[in-house]
Design an enzyme around this catalytic site. Sequence first.
Site, mmCIF file in Angstrom:
data_model
loop_
_atom_site.group_PDB
_atom_site.id
_atom_site.type_symbol
_atom_site.label_atom_id
_atom_site.label_comp_id
_atom_site.label_asym_id
_atom_site.label_seq_id
_atom_site.Cartn_x
_atom_site.Cartn_y
_atom_site.Cartn_z
ATOM 1 N N LYS A 236 -15.369 -26.875 1.604
ATOM 2 C CA LYS A 236 -14.032 -26.376 1.994
ATOM 3 C C LYS A 236 -13.975 -24.863 1.831
ATOM 4 O O LYS A 236 -13.566 -24.134 2.731
ATOM 5 C CB LYS A 236 -12.953 -27.021 1.123
ATOM 6 C CG LYS A 236 -11.632 -26.287 1.189
ATOM 7 C CD LYS A 236 -10.619 -26.757 0.171
ATOM 8 C CE LYS A 236 -10.710 -26.177 -1.207
ATOM 9 N NZ LYS A 236 -9.874 -25.018 -1.534
ATOM 10 N N ASN A 237 -14.415 -24.377 0.661
ATOM 11 C CA ASN A 237 -14.234 -22.951 0.372
ATOM 12 C C ASN A 237 -15.176 -22.054 1.173
ATOM 13 O O ASN A 237 -14.947 -20.843 1.257
ATOM 14 C CB ASN A 237 -14.370 -22.696 -1.130
ATOM 15 C CG ASN A 237 -13.150 -23.198 -1.883
ATOM 16 O OD1 ASN A 237 -12.136 -23.543 -1.265
ATOM 17 N ND2 ASN A 237 -13.231 -23.264 -3.201
ATOM 18 N N CYS B 45 0.380 -19.484 -8.019
ATOM 19 C CA CYS B 45 0.301 -20.928 -7.768
ATOM 20 C C CYS B 45 0.121 -21.636 -9.106
ATOM 21 O O CYS B 45 0.177 -21.007 -10.155
ATOM 22 C CB CYS B 45 -0.793 -21.266 -6.769
ATOM 23 S SG CYS B 45 -2.434 -21.180 -7.435
ATOM 24 N N ARG C 265 -2.595 -14.971 -9.553
ATOM 25 C CA ARG C 265 -3.460 -14.741 -8.402
ATOM 26 C C ARG C 265 -3.018 -13.574 -7.503
ATOM 27 O O ARG C 265 -2.722 -13.754 -6.321
ATOM 28 C CB ARG C 265 -3.609 -16.036 -7.601
ATOM 29 C CG ARG C 265 -4.092 -17.177 -8.473
ATOM 30 C CD ARG C 265 -4.368 -18.419 -7.710
ATOM 31 N NE ARG C 265 -5.604 -18.347 -6.955
ATOM 32 C CZ ARG C 265 -6.082 -19.352 -6.225
ATOM 33 N NH1 ARG C 265 -5.441 -20.485 -6.164
ATOM 34 N NH2 ARG C 265 -7.205 -19.220 -5.555
ATOM 35 N N ASP D 83 -13.721 -24.493 -10.970
ATOM 36 C CA ASP D 83 -13.234 -25.638 -10.186
ATOM 37 C C ASP D 83 -13.716 -26.977 -10.760
ATOM 38 O O ASP D 83 -13.257 -28.034 -10.326
ATOM 39 C CB ASP D 83 -13.673 -25.509 -8.718
ATOM 40 C CG ASP D 83 -12.950 -24.369 -8.014
ATOM 41 O OD1 ASP D 83 -11.916 -23.918 -8.532
ATOM 42 O OD2 ASP D 83 -13.428 -23.929 -6.953
ATOM 43 N N ARG E 132 -5.958 -31.602 -0.061
ATOM 44 C CA ARG E 132 -6.233 -30.236 0.418
ATOM 45 C C ARG E 132 -7.734 -29.958 0.407
ATOM 46 O O ARG E 132 -8.232 -29.194 1.235
ATOM 47 C CB ARG E 132 -5.547 -29.209 -0.482
ATOM 48 C CG ARG E 132 -4.059 -29.138 -0.300
ATOM 49 C CD ARG E 132 -3.494 -27.997 -1.103
ATOM 50 N NE ARG E 132 -4.157 -26.741 -0.753
ATOM 51 C CZ ARG E 132 -3.988 -25.597 -1.397
ATOM 52 N NH1 ARG E 132 -3.190 -25.533 -2.415
ATOM 53 N NH2 ARG E 132 -4.628 -24.509 -1.006
HETATM 54 N N1 EPU Z 1 -7.861 -11.738 -8.972
HETATM 55 C C1 EPU Z 1 -7.091 -10.625 -9.181
HETATM 56 N N2 EPU Z 1 -6.885 -9.785 -8.111
HETATM 57 C C2 EPU Z 1 -7.406 -10.024 -6.886
HETATM 58 C C3 EPU Z 1 -8.198 -11.178 -6.684
HETATM 59 C C4 EPU Z 1 -8.405 -12.023 -7.745
HETATM 60 O O1 EPU Z 1 -6.603 -10.379 -10.279
HETATM 61 O O2 EPU Z 1 -7.178 -9.218 -5.965
HETATM 62 C C5 EPU Z 1 -8.077 -12.674 -10.095
HETATM 63 C C6 EPU Z 1 -7.418 -14.039 -9.803
HETATM 64 O O3 EPU Z 1 -6.049 -14.027 -10.131
HETATM 65 C C7 EPU Z 1 -8.255 -14.967 -10.635
HETATM 66 C C8 EPU Z 1 -9.642 -14.340 -10.603
HETATM 67 O O4 EPU Z 1 -9.453 -12.978 -10.206
HETATM 68 O O5 EPU Z 1 -7.761 -14.967 -11.953
HETATM 69 C C9 EPU Z 1 -10.608 -15.020 -9.627
HETATM 70 O O6 EPU Z 1 -10.086 -14.981 -8.315
HETATM 71 P P1 EPU Z 1 -10.996 -15.015 -7.016
HETATM 72 O O7 EPU Z 1 -10.475 -13.996 -6.075
HETATM 73 O O8 EPU Z 1 -12.434 -14.965 -7.392
HETATM 74 O O9 EPU Z 1 -10.682 -16.452 -6.458
HETATM 75 P P2 EPU Z 1 -10.093 -16.852 -5.043
HETATM 76 O O10 EPU Z 1 -10.847 -16.187 -3.971
HETATM 77 O O11 EPU Z 1 -8.624 -16.726 -5.064
HETATM 78 C C10 EPU Z 1 -11.760 -18.849 -4.782
HETATM 79 C C11 EPU Z 1 -11.634 -20.307 -4.473
HETATM 80 C C12 EPU Z 1 -11.068 -21.020 -5.688
HETATM 81 C C13 EPU Z 1 -12.012 -20.788 -6.865
HETATM 82 C C14 EPU Z 1 -12.172 -19.293 -7.102
HETATM 83 C C15 EPU Z 1 -13.153 -18.965 -8.210
HETATM 84 C C16 EPU Z 1 -11.268 -20.390 -2.111
HETATM 85 C C17 EPU Z 1 -10.342 -20.647 -0.986
HETATM 86 N N3 EPU Z 1 -10.768 -20.499 -3.334
HETATM 87 O O12 EPU Z 1 -10.430 -18.402 -5.044
HETATM 88 O O13 EPU Z 1 -11.041 -22.406 -5.372
HETATM 89 O O14 EPU Z 1 -11.482 -21.404 -8.011
HETATM 90 O O15 EPU Z 1 -12.623 -18.653 -5.892
HETATM 91 O O16 EPU Z 1 -14.385 -19.504 -7.939
HETATM 92 O O17 EPU Z 1 -12.431 -20.081 -1.901
HETATM 93 C C18 EPU Z 1 -10.218 -24.595 -5.405
HETATM 94 O O18 EPU Z 1 -11.002 -24.858 -4.481
HETATM 95 O O19 EPU Z 1 -9.569 -25.488 -6.000
HETATM 96 C C19 EPU Z 1 -10.018 -23.195 -5.793
HETATM 97 C C20 EPU Z 1 -8.976 -22.790 -6.514
#
Ligand code: EPU
Length: 440
Positions: A22-23, A116, A121, A305, A419
Amino acid sequence: MDKFIIDGGRSLKGTITISGSKNASLPILLSTLLTQEICTIHQVPVSRDINTTIRLLEYLGKKVERLGHSIKVSPRRPLKTYAPYDLVKQMRASVLVAGPLLARFKKVRVPLPGGCAIGLRPINIHLEGFKALGASVSYQKGDVILKANRLKGASIKLPFPSVGATENLLMSSVLIPGRTRIQNAAREPEIVDLADFLNRMGAKIRGAGKSVIHIVGVKELHGAWHAVIPDRIEVGTFLIACSATGGDLILEGTCPEHVGALLKKLKACGAVLDIFPNRIRIRMKSRPRTIGEIKTEVFPGFPTDLQAPWMTLMCFSRQGRCRIQENIFEKRFMHAAELARMGAQISVAPPPAGEAKSAPSRRSVGGGVDGTTVVVHGTGHLYGAPVMASDIRAGAALIVAGLAARGRTEISRVYHIDRGYEKIEEKLQGVGARIKRVKE
Ligand code: EPU
């Protein structure tokens, strides 16, 4: 709304075929916005987030045709440069339209996704990166607006290796003139998969999967096809479910190197593993042994995850305590309170030495568990109860709990689970689980 009813206590036995990630699918599908030509993506899972992504692409002006796990994206009309809040609030990954649309049209307006169930986030790292590439950032009525007269490659050092920020910056810099260097980039397999697809479209990316990614901007990208990598979190969820139920599973269509950190921990718990290039067999003959500590980390560390399903597994160990430290999201313990309804003994870890005893982030809040560390006291069993999913992986943890618990578990709000997992109940029924979906 649907719910799952699980009659627990049966070992999982048989073979499960793993779906595409998915991701990885989400950014790959959205990066088709970078070209006017046709792209075909294979091995896309059938899940709610993918449906939302398809609706987003259609809203923006693409024609999307789906045949099973293959999705063809073609041009239909000039693209819009605004993502509607209605879709963004359903799926935060919608912010990933910003990178491709900014690169192509030098302007884009995206609603701020907000927090969320698992944390605040913010998207500040994405936005700082866009600024470094020459975009201005402003806000209006809950939306963020990015604009640029001229975008230019830059050297960007991320303060944290954010998966989403790395993806967004990759998807923009491929079409931005000059050289871009992303330092402290995320190294997750989904980043490598995205870069592979972009390179197939004609992008020039080197170093994906390492901490420094180099991009040389090209004038345009062409159509391409791609097969998405297997879903490592689905693999992990089934490995943990098998371990909790004392089962014997073969998972077909996996990438074992993507779940290395988990395999190591499962081995330490007593699982017998046979690893093949794209298949894993797992057998668990006894209760899982306790692992002293799990800390979630960025790849290749233990993934956040899988933290929730792992917490469930530790409830089934018979002695000892497992300390679980969540280092990626600040609020990812909602499942602990639900597991407690099933008899789990989970406590909030005391604050580290030196931290004020009353520090609110480490205390129990509103009956739930807040903070970054909990301790699971394994009792060897859980009993069935009505529980509620609060996010995708918390829901997966409750499924694992229900499968291995004594008696009947009813999980409500399974739309969270839908989802990110493709037909999870059918896959589990196929290996002996008594799980059914009913309308609430
Ligand atoms: N963060 C910030 N600022 C930013 C971006 C991130 O502070 O601009 C913080 C976030 O709040 C979080 C941490 O950095 O505390 C990690 O966030 P990251 O950006 O790495 O995660 P993401 O891109 O929002 C993806 C996956 C998540 C998975 C995380 C970590 C997708 C669509 N989502 O989220 O998947 O947990 O990377 O590996 O790819 C799930 O599938 O259930 C899921 C939540």
